[in-house]
Scaffold this motif. Structure first.
Motif, short mmCIF file in Angstrom:
data_model
loop_
_atom_site.label_atom_id
_atom_site.label_comp_id
_atom_site.label_asym_id
_atom_site.label_seq_id
_atom_site.Cartn_x
_atom_site.Cartn_y
_atom_site.Cartn_z
N ARG A 35 0.91 -1.15 0.12
CA ARG A 35 0.43 0.00 0.07
C ARG A 35 0.82 0.75 0.07
N ASP A 36 2.43 1.12 -0.12
CA ASP A 36 3.27 2.42 0.20
C ASP A 36 4.15 2.83 -1.42
N ALA A 37 3.70 3.02 -1.98
CA ALA A 37 4.63 3.48 -3.13
C ALA A 37 5.76 3.93 -3.09
N THR A 38 5.83 4.57 -2.14
CA THR A 38 7.55 4.44 -2.11
C THR A 38 8.69 3.44 -1.81
N ILE A 39 8.01 2.28 -1.34
CA ILE A 39 9.26 0.81 -1.24
C ILE A 39 8.84 0.55 -2.00
N ARG A 40 10.41 0.41 -2.88
CA ARG A 40 10.96 -0.29 -3.68
C ARG A 40 11.84 -1.38 -3.85
N PHE A 41 11.68 -2.93 -3.59
CA PHE A 41 12.11 -4.10 -3.63
C PHE A 41 12.64 -4.47 -4.40
N ARG A 42 13.91 -4.82 -4.54
CA ARG A 42 14.37 -5.48 -5.99
C ARG A 42 14.24 -7.04 -6.41
N ALA A 43 13.78 -7.19 -7.34
CA ALA A 43 13.82 -8.93 -7.18
C ALA A 43 14.50 -9.40 -8.60
N TYR A 44 15.76 -10.51 -8.03
CA TYR A 44 16.38 -11.19 -8.89
C TYR A 44 16.20 -12.39 -9.72
N ASP A 45 16.05 -12.90 -10.50
CA ASP A 45 15.30 -13.61 -10.94
C ASP A 45 16.58 -14.95 -10.61
#
Length: 536
Positions: A526-536
Motif C-alpha cells: 500500500r506504500d508506493a515509496t517502497i521499492r524492493f528489487r527481485a532478481y531471477d
C-alpha cells in the motif's frame, strides 16, 4: 534555521532517489508504535550518541518528525544545528499529518529490514520447516546442523538445542566446514523470522549443495510449540579452513554475479572520502574481534547480518554511497547482494589490498571509542562520594537516565528513572531539589543531559556520577531492581517479547510479534515509496 515540509514533499524526496534522511526523534518505544516506513529512529534523548554514525555528512538534507505538535522535532533541529548540520527541515504535523495525507504508518522497529525478509520469503519461496518437524528429525537421527544466525548475546540467552552460533553474513563464510557433506541438512534459525529467512536464502543464493531450510518462526516458534530451548550455550563456528575459505569465496563470487554486486578500488574509495557533496558510509562487516584487531581508520563496525537485519540503525541517509569492508570478500559480497535487493543503488565492496587487505590504508585497533559531539563535561562526584551523600541527612536527588530495561535490571537504591528528553516530567514527579545527581551506564549520557537538568532545576547543583553505573558496580555498592520510581511512561525503548514481566506475557507478545512480521508483506503493497528489487 529549519523549514517546514509537507508529506507530499517528503514522498517526492523518497521517490526521487536523492540523498536525504528521514528521522523520527521520538523515543524508540514511541517510534515503535507507528512511523513512516523509511523513518530512522534518532531519539532526542540519545541524539549526540548516535548522530555521527548515522549522519556522517553535516550538509546532508535532513527531515525531522515527531508525532505532531510535540515540539520534539524543533528541539532536535536546534540541537543538530548547534552541532553543525545545516540543511534541516521538519515534517509539518509529524506522523499525524503523514497519516492524514494518506501515508502508511508502520509499527515496529527495523521495519524496512523486517518487511524485506517477508518479501524475500514470498519471492523466493524460501523453504521453512515447523519446529515440531525439526525436533522429530533430530529424534530420528537425521544428519543436520542447526546454525543460529543471531549475534552471540542473543544466541547465548536462548537457542535451539544443538545449535551453533554463526551470525548472519558469517554463514556463507563458515558453513562449509560445519556441513562438508552435501547430505547434511542445514537448518537456519533466529529469534523470529527475518534472520532465519535471510540466512537460509543466503546459503541457497550462494549455491551450496546442501538442502537448506529456515526454522519457521525461530526460537519463538520453538517455545510456542512447547519445545525446550537451551540457555547459556557456547558453541561458535570457528574461522574457515583453507579449503572452507576457498569454497566460501567461490560461493560468494556466484552470488556477486547473480545479484550484480559492484566493487570499488582503494583509490576510488579514497576519492569518495574526499568528496563533500555526497555521503559515504565505510562499514566493516566482519566480526567484532576482527574489527578490533585491525580496521581502516574511521570505518564503522556493522556486522553483515545485523546490517541487513537492522539497516536503519547503521545507514540513515537514503541515496548515500555504502562501501563494505571484508578482506576475504565473502561477508561483504553477501551483504552487498542483500542491500542491492533492498533498493540501495550505491553499494560497493572494497577490493582488498596487500596480504592483510589493508595495505596503504591508515589502520587502527582496539575499542572504537568516539566522544559524542557537543559533550561538555559537567561537575562529577565519585561513586564513594555519592554513596556517602545518600546516607547523609540531606541526600541528593538521583536520576538514572538508562533505558527502562537497564534501570529495571539494576540501579542505585532510591534512584528515580527518567528520560533525558522528558526532564520536565521528572521535575514534576520529583519536585524541587537542591542537589541533583545524574547517572547513566558509563556517565556519557549523564554529561550530555546536565544542561537539560539545570534548566529543569535552575537553583540546584547538578553533578554526574563519574563513570556511571559501571563505576558504581565496580565499587561493589548497593543496587536494587524493578521500576519503583518512574518519572514518565515506560515507552522509551521497544520491549521484546521476553522483556515483558507478567507471567504469560511472553507467549502473548511472541505470537503478536510473529503475526506482525507476516502482515508486513501486505502493508508494504500500500506504500508506493517502497521499492524492493527481485532478481531471477
Amino acid at each position: 534555521m529549519s523549514r517546514a515540509v509537507t508529506p507530499a514533499e517528503v514522498r517526492a524526496l523518497l521517490l526521487s532517489g536523492s540523498e536525504f534522511a528521514l528521522l523520527d526523534v521520538r523515543e524508540q518505544g514511541v517510534h515503535y508504535q507507528g512511523h513512516p516506513f523509511f523513518a530512522c529512529a534518532l531519539p532526542l534523548s540519545r541524539l549526540e550518541l548516535m548522530v555521527d554514525a548515522l549522519l556522517p555528512r553535516k550538509s546532508a538534507p535532513l527531515v525531522l518528525l515527531d508525532g505532531g505538535g510535540e515540539g520534539l522535532a524543533e528541539r532536535a533541529a536546534a540541537r543538530l544545528g548547534a552541532l553543525g548540520y545545516g540543511d534541516i527541515a521538519i515534517l509539518a504535523g509529524g506522523c499525524a499529518a503523514w497519516q492524514a495525507d494518506g501515508g502508511e504508518l508502520f509499527s515496529g522497529v527495523n521495519v524496512p529490514s523486517k518487511a524485506f525478509g517477508e518479501f524475500v520469503e514470498h519471492h523466493y519461496d524460501t523453504p521453512r520447516v515447523p519446529p515440531a518437524e525439526i525436533a522429530a528429525m533430530q529424534a530420528a537421527g537425521r544428519r543436520m546442523v542447526i546454525v543460529d544466525s543471531r549475534p552471540w548475546d542473543e544466541y547465548h540467552r536462548m537457542n535451539i538445542p544443538g545449535g551453533i552460533d554463526v551470525p548472519g553474513a558469517e554463514l556463507v563464510y563458515r558453513v562449509h566446514d560445519l556441513a562438508p557433506d552435501p547430505d547434511t541438512l542445514v537448518v537456519v534459525n533466529c529469534a523470529g523470522r527475518t534472520r532465519s529467512i535471510i540466512g537460509c536464502q543466503s546459503l541457497r543464493n550462494a549455491g551450496i549443495p546442501n538442502e537448506v531450510v529456515a526454522l519457521k518462526d525461530g526460537t519463538m516458534g520453538w517455545e510456542l510449540a512447547g519445545l525446550t530451548v537451551e540457555r547459556g550455550a557456547t558453541r561458535v563456528a570457528g574461522p574457515p579452513s583453507a579449503a572452507g575459505l576457498q569454497r566460501a569465496q567461490a560461493a560468494a563470487a556466484h552470488a556477486a554475479a547473480r545479484f550484480k554486486v559492484k566493487f570499488a578500488s582503494a583509490a576510488q574509495v579514497r576519492a569518495w572520502r574526499a568528496e563533500t557533496a555526497r555521503t559515504l558510509y565505510l562499514l566493516d562487516v566482519r566480526t567484532a574481534e576482527e574489527f578490533a584487531a585491525q580496521r581502516i581508520a574511521g570505518s564503522r563496525h556493522a556486522p553483515g547480518g545485523q546490517l541487513v537485519q537492522a539497516t536503519d540503525e547503521f545507514v540513515a541517509v537514503r541515496g548515500a554511497r555504502i562501501v563494505l569492508i571484508d578482506p576475504a570478500r565473502v561477508r561483504s559480497v553477501m551483504t552487498a547482494s542483500w542491500l542491492n535487493q533492498m533498493g540501495w543503488d550505491e553499494v560497493y565492496v572494497l577490493e582488498p589490498e596487500g596480504s592483510d587487505g589493508f595495505a596503504d590504508w591508515a589502520t587502527e585497533s582496539g575499542p572504537a571509542t568516539v566522544a559524542p559531539p557537543g559533550l561538555e563535561p559537567a561537575p562529577t562526584l565519585a561513586a564513594a562520594e555519592l554513596s556517602a551523600a545518600l546516607n547523609s541527612a540531606a541526600p541528593p536527588l538521583v536520576l538514572d537516565l538508562a533505558t527502562s530495561l537497564r534501570y529495571r535490571a539494576g540501579h542505585i537504591v532510591g534512584a528515580w528513572w527518567a528520560v533525558r528528553a522528558r526532564l520536565g516530567e521528572a521535575r514534576a514527579a520529583c519536585g524541587a531539589a537542591g542537589d541533583v545527581v545524574l547517572v547513566s551506564d558509563d556517565g556519557v549520557l549523564a554529561h550530555l543531559a546536565a544542561e537539560d537538568a539545570k534548566a529543569a532545576w535552575p537553583a540546584a547543583r547538578v553533578r554526574v556520577l563519574d563513570g556511571g553505573m559501571r563505576a558504581w558496580r565496580a565499587a561493589g555498592l548497593a543496587e536494587e531492581t524493578g521500576v519503583k520510581r518512574p518519572t514518565t511512561e515506560r515507552n522509551d525503548v521497544w520491549y521484546k517479547p521476553y522483556d515483558h514481566e507478567t507471567e504469560g506475557d511472553y507467549e502473548k507478545h511472541a505470537r503478536a510479534y510473529l503475526t506482525w512480521e507476516v502482515a508486513l508483506v501486505e502493508q508494504i503493497r500500500r506504500d508506493a515509496t517502497i521499492r524492493f528489487r527481485a532478481y531471477d
